[in-house]
Scaffold this active site. Structure first.
Site, PDB file in Angstrom:
ATOM      1  N   HIS A 192     -44.985 -48.704 -19.137  1.00 54.32           N
ATOM      2  CA  HIS A 192     -44.308 -47.651 -19.893  1.00 54.32           C
ATOM      3  C   HIS A 192     -45.258 -46.583 -20.384  1.00 54.32           C
ATOM      4  O   HIS A 192     -44.854 -45.460 -20.645  1.00 54.32           O
ATOM      5  CB  HIS A 192     -43.452 -48.253 -21.007  1.00 54.32           C
ATOM      6  N   ARG A 338     -29.346 -44.246 -22.402  1.00 53.42           N
ATOM      7  CA  ARG A 338     -29.470 -45.673 -22.131  1.00 53.42           C
ATOM      8  C   ARG A 338     -29.627 -46.390 -23.467  1.00 53.42           C
ATOM      9  O   ARG A 338     -30.445 -45.998 -24.292  1.00 53.42           O
ATOM     10  CB  ARG A 338     -30.688 -45.938 -21.261  1.00 53.42           C
ATOM     11  N   GLU A 442     -31.285 -52.863 -11.739  1.00 52.24           N
ATOM     12  CA  GLU A 442     -32.737 -53.040 -11.747  1.00 52.24           C
ATOM     13  C   GLU A 442     -33.120 -54.514 -11.695  1.00 52.24           C
ATOM     14  O   GLU A 442     -34.297 -54.857 -11.681  1.00 52.24           O
ATOM     15  CB  GLU A 442     -33.358 -52.345 -12.965  1.00 52.24           C
ATOM     16  N   ASP A 466     -38.185 -51.530 -12.478  1.00 52.59           N
ATOM     17  CA  ASP A 466     -37.962 -52.957 -12.706  1.00 52.59           C
ATOM     18  C   ASP A 466     -37.491 -53.660 -11.439  1.00 52.59           C
ATOM     19  O   ASP A 466     -37.874 -54.796 -11.178  1.00 52.59           O
ATOM     20  CB  ASP A 466     -36.953 -53.167 -13.842  1.00 52.59           C
ATOM     21  N   CYS A 513     -33.092 -43.493 -11.341  1.00 57.33           N
ATOM     22  CA  CYS A 513     -33.866 -42.989 -12.473  1.00 57.33           C
ATOM     23  C   CYS A 513     -35.230 -43.666 -12.581  1.00 57.33           C
ATOM     24  O   CYS A 513     -35.985 -43.400 -13.503  1.00 57.33           O
ATOM     25  CB  CYS A 513     -33.095 -43.106 -13.778  1.00 57.33           C
TER      26      CYS A 513
HETATM   27  C1  PEP Z   1     -36.602 -48.616 -14.278  1.00 59.14           C
HETATM   28  O1  PEP Z   1     -36.775 -49.813 -14.506  1.00 59.14           O
HETATM   29  O2  PEP Z   1     -36.738 -48.112 -13.146  1.00 59.14           O
HETATM   30  C2  PEP Z   1     -36.231 -47.697 -15.365  1.00 59.14           C
HETATM   31  C3  PEP Z   1     -35.883 -46.455 -15.134  1.00 59.14           C
HETATM   32  O3  PEP Z   1     -36.300 -48.160 -16.615  1.00 59.14           O
HETATM   33  P1  PEP Z   1     -37.675 -48.399 -17.406  1.00 59.14           P
HETATM   34  O4  PEP Z   1     -38.773 -47.872 -16.542  1.00 59.14           O
HETATM   35  O5  PEP Z   1     -37.555 -47.690 -18.699  1.00 59.14           O
HETATM   36  O6  PEP Z   1     -37.704 -49.877 -17.529  1.00 59.14           O
HETATM   37 MG    MG Z   2     -36.092 -50.667 -16.387  1.00 66.95          MG
END
Ligand code: PEP
Ligand code: MG
Length: 595
Positions: A192, A338, A442, A466, A513
């Site tokens: 992240h 989200r 995901e 994910d 996304c």
């Molecule tokens: C993902 O898992 O691709 C996603 C967009 O969510 P995050 O990266 O915040 O887990």
């Molecule tokens: Mg994710």
């Protein structure tokens, strides 16, 4: 001149002085000798911190005991024993009284020596206690320093931050204008912190090994977030070339601002390029970079600060602001909010005990995170849904549920949402009764069962960060397995295709996304397969837009067919090469665009 190779965590280039942030996973501490006669004060500081740390731990243990029974609280009882240990505590006091060092330094020294004793033991049980020592040390240091202390406050001029690693919390606290880039020893492409760096438009290289010990504070380095390299002691020519690249990147962004709407295809038609945003990120930049909407608003960042859990009002204000911003982008633009997606590497201090719960989960990425956490904490969920629904009266909002694994979770979430709707209606509070509900795909189970999931939602959004981590069983924040982050692995392509086909069959829109949406090769493939929205860190929109402006709908079909024809009997690298060759053949200046 020396080049150090790492992982390309966020595209872009930076030239500038180094600011070394020596976190090393351990809390950075000031170390000094106290004035003669002041050792008593220092001892008192330590005793107070010890008292506070013990009290916090007691509160935590009783809360955990009530909730989960004895097993989890046992870990902390061991921490309690360490805090009572006369030898360990005696060592800290001795350091203060005999060496006259400050309390933080005394704690570090005493714990370092205990750690080295435990590490030398043959018994794995005792070796494992090193982690407990780390935890207790952190707890004591936090009480001594206060949570608010942030060594990054010493950062005064725009610099490249060179660190062992950074937490998402640390990253968002750094003033954007003072960061030219991030270079970290550890980390990975989809951690992240990397995502944050991308959404803040900060070039980053992760997994550089021992970069912190190879550079000196203040020296000029080059950081190539696109190629994943850092250059130490660059020549004047190398610096000039880098500055040229930075200029070219700026020009590309300007083309988007003054050209056709982002994502317009050569033949007409479009792939909607949306932005991923998090609370606190500047909205204006997103619009300037050509985003047509907000495809992922990571609400959990409202929790990722030091101030504790956001109230309904605070959440409402944040959601309303982003909904109103979407209206400014265009009358048809929406924001996809989200709901709280915590866990994994997103540890939230604001939710009481949550941090500690995650510390005791041995597999936090597989644990009680995200929608699972919300369903087991309906009060938190209700408050958030209330705030989102209230904000939906001010602009187009879609609600997105993260980490969905099965239909039951969607049913449970729908029941809570219904309750909230009924309550708001009774109170006469306006909201959008038709608010679209989506599921993130995901978790591999959700991709495989996408047909069933698609029947219960109004849209799906593919979270490839994910999805790839789970399908490859490769922790997204562990650089030792970063090579397994393979977006073009046949299994990944298979699952994405499966989910997109399921959405198409159900007649619902599908977006991507995850960060692959911004990958010129992979994002284009998802669009060719039928994703109608690609949502990404806004800084990547100009490049993706340029790519699409060079392709027709027929090109996209041809691209998809080429990958399909290559078949599954390939490695990820081979399939990537097939894609890259196609791109280079169709777009002669492809390599120049993808800087
Ligand atoms: C993902 O898992 O691709 C996603 C967009 O969510 P995050 O990266 O915040 O887990
Ligand atoms: Mg994710």
């Amino acid at each position: 001149m020396e080049t150090v190779r790492g992982l390309a965590a966020a595209r872009g280039f930076a030239v500038g002085p180094v600011f070394v942030f020596r976190g090393s996973g351990a809390i950075p501490i000031p170390e000094y000798v106290v004035e003669p006669g002041c050792d008593g004060d220092e001892l008192l500081r330590f005793k107070r911190a010890l008292y506070e740390a013990k009290r916090d731990l007691e509160t935590l243990i009783s809360a955990l005991y009530e909730r989960n029974g004895q097993t989890e609280s046992k870990v902390f009882e061991c921490h309690q024993m360490l805090m009572e240990d006369p030898v360990l505590i005696g060592q800290v006091e001795k350091q203060i009284l005999e060496n006259r060092v400050n309390a933080e330094s005394a704690v570090r020294r005493a714990f370092d020596s205990a750690r080295s004793v435990f590490q030398r033991m043959n018994d794995p049980y005792f070796r494992e206690r090193v982690r407990d020592l780390d935890d207790v040390e952190r707890r004591l240091l936090k009480c001594l320093l206060g949570f608010a202390v942030n060594p990054l406050q010493e950062l005064k001029t725009p610099s490249i931050i060179v660190a062992d690693d950074l937490t998402p919390g640390e990253t968002i606290q750094i003033p954007r204008e003072l960061v030219l880039g991030f270079a970290t020893n550890g980390g990975s492409v989809t951690s992240h912190v990397a995502l944050l760096a991308r959404s803040m438009g900060i070039p980053s290289v992760a997994g550089l090994g021992d970069i912190t010990s190879r550079v000196e504070p203040g020296e000029t380095i080059l950081l190539d977030g696109t190629g994943g390299e850092v250059t130490i002691a660059p020549t004047a020519t190398a610096i000039r070339d880098f500055r040229d690249l930075i200029e070219r990147q700026k020009e590309l962004s300007e083309e988007v601002v003054f050209g056709a709407p982002a994502g317009t295809l050569k033949s007409g038609g479009e792939i909607l390029l949306y932005a991923n945003l998090h609370p606190g990120a500047p909205f204006k930049e997103v619009r300037d970079l050509g985003a047509r909407g907000i495809g992922l608003y990571r609400s959990e960042y409202l929790w990722l600060n030091e101030e504790g859990e956001p109230s309904e009002e605070q959440q409402f204000e944040a959601y309303r602001a982003v909904a109103e911003f979407a209206k400014e982008v265009s009358p048809t633009a929406s924001v996809t909010i989200r709901v709280l997606d915590i866990g994994g590497d997103k540890i939230v201090k604001g939710i009481s005990q949550l941090n500690d719960t995650h510390q005791v989960e041995s597999n936090p990425f597989l644990g009680n995170r995200s929608i699972r956490y919300l369903l087991s904490h309906p009060d938190v969920f209700r408050t958030q849904l209330r705030a989102i629904l209230r904000a939906s009266a001010y602009g187009k909002i879609r609600i997105l549920y993260p980490m969905i694994s099965c239909v039951e979770e969607l049913r449970a979430a729908a029941a809570i949402l219904d309750e909230v709707r009924v309550k708001l209606t009774e109170e006469g509070v306006p909201f959008d009764p038709q608010i679209p509900i989506g599921a993130m795909i995901e978790v591999p189970a959700a991709a495989i069962a996408a047909t069933a999931i698609a029947r219960h939602v109004d849209f799906i959004s593919l979270g490839t960060n994910d999805l790839i981590q789970y399908v490859m069983a490769a922790d997204r924040v562990n650089d030792a397995v970063a090579h397994l982050y393979q977006p073009t692995h046949p299994s990944v392509i298979y699952l994405v295709r499966r989910a997109i086909e399921a959405a198409k069959a159900a007649g619902i829109p599908v977006s991507v996304c995850g960060e692959t949406a911004a990958d010129p090769i992979v994002g284009t493939l998802w669009a060719a397969m039928g994703a109608t929205v690609l949502s990404m860190s806004a800084t990547y929109i100009p490049v993706m837009s340029k790519i699409f402006s060079k392709l027709t709908r027929e090109d996209l079909d041809d691209y998809r067919r080429t990958v399909e024809a290559a078949g599954d009997n390939h490695t990820a690298a081979e399939l990537e090469a097939v894609c890259r060759d196609w791109m280079r053949a169709r777009i002669p200046d492809f390599d120049n665009i993808v800087i």
